[in-house]
Design a protein around this motif. Sequence first.
Motif, PDB file in Angstrom:
ATOM      1  N   VAL A   1       0.842  -1.196   0.000  1.00 29.62           N
ATOM      2  CA  VAL A   1       0.000   0.000   0.000  1.00 29.62           C
ATOM      3  C   VAL A   1       0.876   1.244   0.000  1.00 29.62           C
ATOM      4  CG1 VAL A   1      -1.732   1.327   1.288  1.00 29.62           C
ATOM      5  CG2 VAL A   1      -1.899  -1.165   1.162  1.00 29.62           C
ATOM      6  N   ASN A   2       0.519   2.236  -0.825  1.00 26.89           N
ATOM      7  CA  ASN A   2       1.218   3.512  -0.846  1.00 26.89           C
ATOM      8  C   ASN A   2       0.565   4.443   0.159  1.00 26.89           C
ATOM      9  OD1 ASN A   2       2.554   5.873  -1.403  1.00 26.89           O
ATOM     10  ND2 ASN A   2       1.773   6.114  -3.471  1.00 26.89           N
ATOM     11  N   TYR A   3       1.245   4.674   1.293  1.00 25.06           N
ATOM     12  CA  TYR A   3       0.736   5.587   2.307  1.00 25.06           C
ATOM     13  C   TYR A   3       1.306   6.978   2.026  1.00 25.06           C
ATOM     14  CZ  TYR A   3      -0.895   1.461   4.768  1.00 25.06           C
ATOM     15  OH  TYR A   3      -1.549   0.302   5.103  1.00 25.06           O
TER      16      TYR A   3
ATOM     17  N   VAL B   1     -11.482  -2.745  -4.717  1.00 23.38           N
ATOM     18  CA  VAL B   1     -11.149  -1.992  -3.509  1.00 23.38           C
ATOM     19  C   VAL B   1     -10.008  -2.679  -2.768  1.00 23.38           C
ATOM     20  CG1 VAL B   1     -11.999  -1.173  -1.275  1.00 23.38           C
ATOM     21  CG2 VAL B   1     -13.499  -1.141  -3.281  1.00 23.38           C
ATOM     22  N   THR B   2      -9.038  -1.889  -2.285  1.00 20.50           N
ATOM     23  CA  THR B   2      -7.985  -2.389  -1.420  1.00 20.50           C
ATOM     24  C   THR B   2      -7.951  -1.545  -0.159  1.00 20.50           C
ATOM     25  OG1 THR B   2      -6.607  -3.143  -3.267  1.00 20.50           O
ATOM     26  CG2 THR B   2      -5.511  -2.836  -1.161  1.00 20.50           C
ATOM     27  N   LEU B   3      -8.071  -2.215   0.993  1.00 19.90           N
ATOM     28  CA  LEU B   3      -8.016  -1.545   2.283  1.00 19.90           C
ATOM     29  C   LEU B   3      -6.655  -1.777   2.913  1.00 19.90           C
ATOM     30  CD1 LEU B   3     -11.499  -2.569   3.731  1.00 19.90           C
ATOM     31  CD2 LEU B   3     -10.925  -0.530   2.407  1.00 19.90           C
TER      32      LEU B   3
ATOM     33  N   LEU C   1      -4.623   4.924   7.797  1.00 13.67           N
ATOM     34  CA  LEU C   1      -5.661   4.095   7.201  1.00 13.67           C
ATOM     35  C   LEU C   1      -5.845   4.514   5.755  1.00 13.67           C
ATOM     36  CD1 LEU C   1      -8.280   4.285  10.093  1.00 13.67           C
ATOM     37  CD2 LEU C   1      -6.555   2.509   9.719  1.00 13.67           C
ATOM     38  N   ASN C   2      -5.924   3.546   4.847  1.00 14.81           N
ATOM     39  CA  ASN C   2      -5.955   3.843   3.423  1.00 14.81           C
ATOM     40  C   ASN C   2      -6.993   2.964   2.736  1.00 14.81           C
ATOM     41  OD1 ASN C   2      -5.023   3.252   0.501  1.00 14.81           O
ATOM     42  ND2 ASN C   2      -3.698   4.969   1.046  1.00 14.81           N
ATOM     43  N   ALA C   3      -7.774   3.564   1.821  1.00 18.25           N
ATOM     44  CA  ALA C   3      -8.723   2.815   0.998  1.00 18.25           C
ATOM     45  C   ALA C   3      -8.588   3.291  -0.437  1.00 18.25           C
ATOM     46  CB  ALA C   3     -10.147   3.012   1.485  1.00 18.25           C
ATOM     47  N   SER C   4      -8.363   2.354  -1.357  1.00 19.33           N
ATOM     48  CA  SER C   4      -8.180   2.693  -2.762  1.00 19.33           C
ATOM     49  C   SER C   4      -9.195   1.940  -3.611  1.00 19.33           C
ATOM     50  CB  SER C   4      -6.764   2.333  -3.228  1.00 19.33           C
ATOM     51  OG  SER C   4      -5.795   3.064  -2.502  1.00 19.33           O
ATOM     52  N   TYR C   5      -9.756   2.657  -4.600  1.00 18.82           N
ATOM     53  CA  TYR C   5     -10.712   2.049  -5.528  1.00 18.82           C
ATOM     54  C   TYR C   5     -10.135   2.173  -6.932  1.00 18.82           C
ATOM     55  CZ  TYR C   5     -14.988   0.977  -8.067  1.00 18.82           C
ATOM     56  OH  TYR C   5     -15.917   0.415  -8.906  1.00 18.82           O
ATOM     57  N   ALA C   6      -9.944   1.030  -7.609  1.00 19.10           N
ATOM     58  CA  ALA C   6      -9.362   1.012  -8.950  1.00 19.10           C
ATOM     59  C   ALA C   6     -10.455   1.229  -9.987  1.00 19.10           C
ATOM     60  CB  ALA C   6      -8.653  -0.309  -9.199  1.00 19.10           C
ATOM     61  N   LEU C   7     -10.426   2.387 -10.657  1.00 20.86           N
ATOM     62  CA  LEU C   7     -11.343   2.644 -11.755  1.00 20.86           C
ATOM     63  C   LEU C   7     -10.925   1.903 -13.015  1.00 20.86           C
ATOM     64  CD1 LEU C   7     -11.747   6.485 -11.195  1.00 20.86           C
ATOM     65  CD2 LEU C   7     -13.390   4.702 -10.595  1.00 20.86           C
TER      66      LEU C   7
ATOM     67  N   VAL D   1      -9.031   6.038  -7.210  1.00 21.46           N
ATOM     68  CA  VAL D   1      -9.364   7.029  -6.188  1.00 21.46           C
ATOM     69  C   VAL D   1      -8.871   6.497  -4.856  1.00 21.46           C
ATOM     70  CG1 VAL D   1     -11.210   8.274  -5.010  1.00 21.46           C
ATOM     71  CG2 VAL D   1     -11.380   7.810  -7.466  1.00 21.46           C
ATOM     72  N   THR D   2      -8.180   7.354  -4.082  1.00 20.00           N
ATOM     73  CA  THR D   2      -7.627   6.944  -2.801  1.00 20.00           C
ATOM     74  C   THR D   2      -8.073   7.901  -1.706  1.00 20.00           C
ATOM     75  OG1 THR D   2      -5.662   5.913  -3.755  1.00 20.00           O
ATOM     76  CG2 THR D   2      -5.516   6.626  -1.464  1.00 20.00           C
ATOM     77  N   GLY D   3      -8.531   7.343  -0.603  1.00 21.54           N
ATOM     78  CA  GLY D   3      -8.807   8.102   0.607  1.00 21.54           C
ATOM     79  C   GLY D   3      -7.875   7.644   1.704  1.00 21.54           C
TER      80      GLY D   3
END
Length: 333
Positions: free
Chosen positions: A133-135, A266-268, A293-299, A305-307
Amino acid sequence: MKKTMIALAAAASLATSGAAFAQATITGFMAAGYGVSTSGGAATATTGGFGVDTAELYITAKEDIGGGMTAGGTMGIGGLERAGGYTSNPAGAGYGTYGTNYTMYVQNAMGKLTVGSVKSGDYVSGGLASSGVNYYDFGDFGNFGARSRRDIIALDVPVGPISLTLSHQEAGNQVGEFNGAEGAVGQRISIVSASYTEGALKANTQYFTYDNRGTGNTTAANVFRLSGNYNLGMATIGAGMQRATYDTDATGTNYGVSASVPMGPVTLGAMMGWRVTDGFAAAANGTLNSFSLNASYALSKRTGVTGQYSSWDKALTSSNKGSLALLLLTHSF
């Protein structure tokens, strides 16, 4: 999508010699969106707004030079997010682009020799310990220690699933001349490293030793590093540590543990970190905690999109924490 190009100077030279063309690829990464940060420490301040987190280009070249050998290199260009009209530096002038990591290598079946100038990512909050994960910005703010640019020469030797690396590093002079640390007061570093990859397990260990040591715990004497991750199938877990011993035996140790869970697009990800100092003056000894904490959604394969939310103890003498919240649109090519 990777774009293939022929460098004009190389093309002209190779066309006259009849040699094979060398190919180069251009890749890049961009991240922009909205962020809110709290400074923490004795006095806190919160700021936020839209902006660009990262905009970088990398040019990578590779050539078959015969006799079972290949040569190549990578040049990075950063600062594209701040170039041109950005004028908030003290002098009121715009920031320009700048060179990032640069490496050049020669390789055969026996090993790989690399020279260059690099500023590596944080060892504990990135790499194997981050579980893939890229923090964003967590290594710079989350009490993991400062990093600097280094001029390097390294020899990698594969031994089955293990890769052994011997390297020498010195403070990067960043002016393109041969006036580095030799004969100067800067610290040079000798490093031995081993990486292991077999099945679901990946691991790395490193040992640094420094010259030109000072006194009073103002300079490093040696550093020991260990990190790894294991892919469980439904999740990947990782951990890392970095222990720096200073010239008068004080220590600063960074720890990190992480996990990432893929669920379709999604990757948490979650990471916890600690920095423990001991042997300094009493006020400088203690533990600083952090987490992200990281959540990424691959379009798509290249757009997402990353939060992310990160929090860290700002100082041993204050209970106020620093924090950073990001919502980013990312794209690679």
